[in-house]
Write an enzyme that holds these catalytic residues in place. Structure first.
Site, PDB file in Angstrom:
ATOM      1  CG  ASP A 102     -60.933   7.662  -9.871  1.00  0.00           C
ATOM      2  OD1 ASP A 102     -59.887   8.160 -10.346  1.00  0.00           O
ATOM      3  OD2 ASP A 102     -61.910   7.348 -10.576  1.00  0.00           O
ATOM      4  CE  LYS A 166     -65.680   7.451 -10.107  1.00  0.00           C
ATOM      5  NZ  LYS A 166     -64.572   6.482  -9.908  1.00  0.00           N
ATOM      6  CE  LYS A 198     -64.485   7.610 -13.578  1.00  0.00           C
ATOM      7  NZ  LYS A 198     -63.271   6.929 -13.051  1.00  0.00           N
TER       8      LYS A 198
END
Length: 259
Positions: A102, A166, A198
């Protein structure tokens, strides 16, 4: 007792959950508990999301064949590290057992007008984390704020090779919002690519989760949402999931314990 639809939504949300501990006080023992918590009698979370320094401990706890993926964060949380440093951090995390990266994009540079900084960072980390490692680009939408710039950040990240986009680090004042989700999900649709979404930070209940699931279904269709295309980044959501999965109503449980 809760109705079947609430319970089904809770169980579905469990399969999409990146169970997260990115607290400053996290320890190896806390990560071991997180690994155990991700494996429930109702099924497993999609992943745990932890600091890079705990990846090796998590891999030892979960073992090599666990269905729970190990996600870790790089260039986190401010997005200001040098590309070479982020690449090194990524390579080290993968060597220690990370399945998913991430990455915080250099959103401050983007706000200042430097789109190339985003492309270079995402592309470099993508090269350091080839498939099957999954790359999620964290946009930090609460800091970007501008709708057009959130869309641009989404498109740049997707174009440079991100598997997911995300919303947030969970460290800024504003976390995931439905407005940002709408922009990002629409950008994914516009690209026509098989890229996931996300929302992270502030998704604390199954009722919250249901709103994001409904939005994704509206934009992408009812069959689009699955662990390969949708994750929730959360630390508190699991408690509500388990309450509903066990057939208890969260409101009733809270009332029974008093104020």
């Amino acid at each position: 007792m809760i109705d079947a639809t609430k319970r089904q939504t809770a169980l579905f949300a469990l399969s999409l959950l990146d169970l997260t501990d990115l607290t400053e006080t996290c320890t190896d023992e806390a990560v071991e508990r997180l690994c155990d918590a991700a494996q429930t009698r109702f099924g497993t979370a999609a992943a745990i999301c932890i600091w890079p320094r705990f990846v090796a401990a998590a891999r030892a706890r979960l073992g090599p064949s666990s269905p729970v993926r190990i996600a870790t964060v790089v260039n986190f949380p401010h997005g200001t590290a040098a590309v070479a440093d982020v690449v090194a951090e990524t390579e080290r995390a993968i060597a220690e057992g990370a399945d998913e990266i991430d990455l915080v994009i250099p959103y401050r540079a983007l706000i200042a007008g430097d789109e190339q900084a985003v492309t270079e960072m995402v592309a470099a980390v993508r090269a350091a984390a080839p498939a099957p490692v999954r790359l999620k680009a964290i946009l930090e939408t609460g800091e970007i704020r501008d709708r057009a710039l959130i869309r641009r950040a989404s498109l740049l990240s997707i174009g440079a090779g991100a598997d997911f986009i995300k919303t947030s680090t969970g460290k800024a004042a504003v976390h995931a919002t439905l407005e940002a989700a709408d922009i990002m999900l629409t950008a994914i649709r516009e690209t026509g690519r098989n890229v996931g979404f996300k929302p992270a930070g502030g998704v604390d209940t199954v009722a919250d989760a249901r709103l994001y699931l409904a939005l994704a279904a509206t934009i992408h269709g009812p069959d689009w949402v699955m662990p390969s295309t949708f994750r929730f980044g959360a630390s508190g959501l699991l408690a509500d999931i388990l309450t509903l999965a066990e057939g208890r109503d969260a409101g009733a449980v809270a009332a029974s314990h008093g104020p």
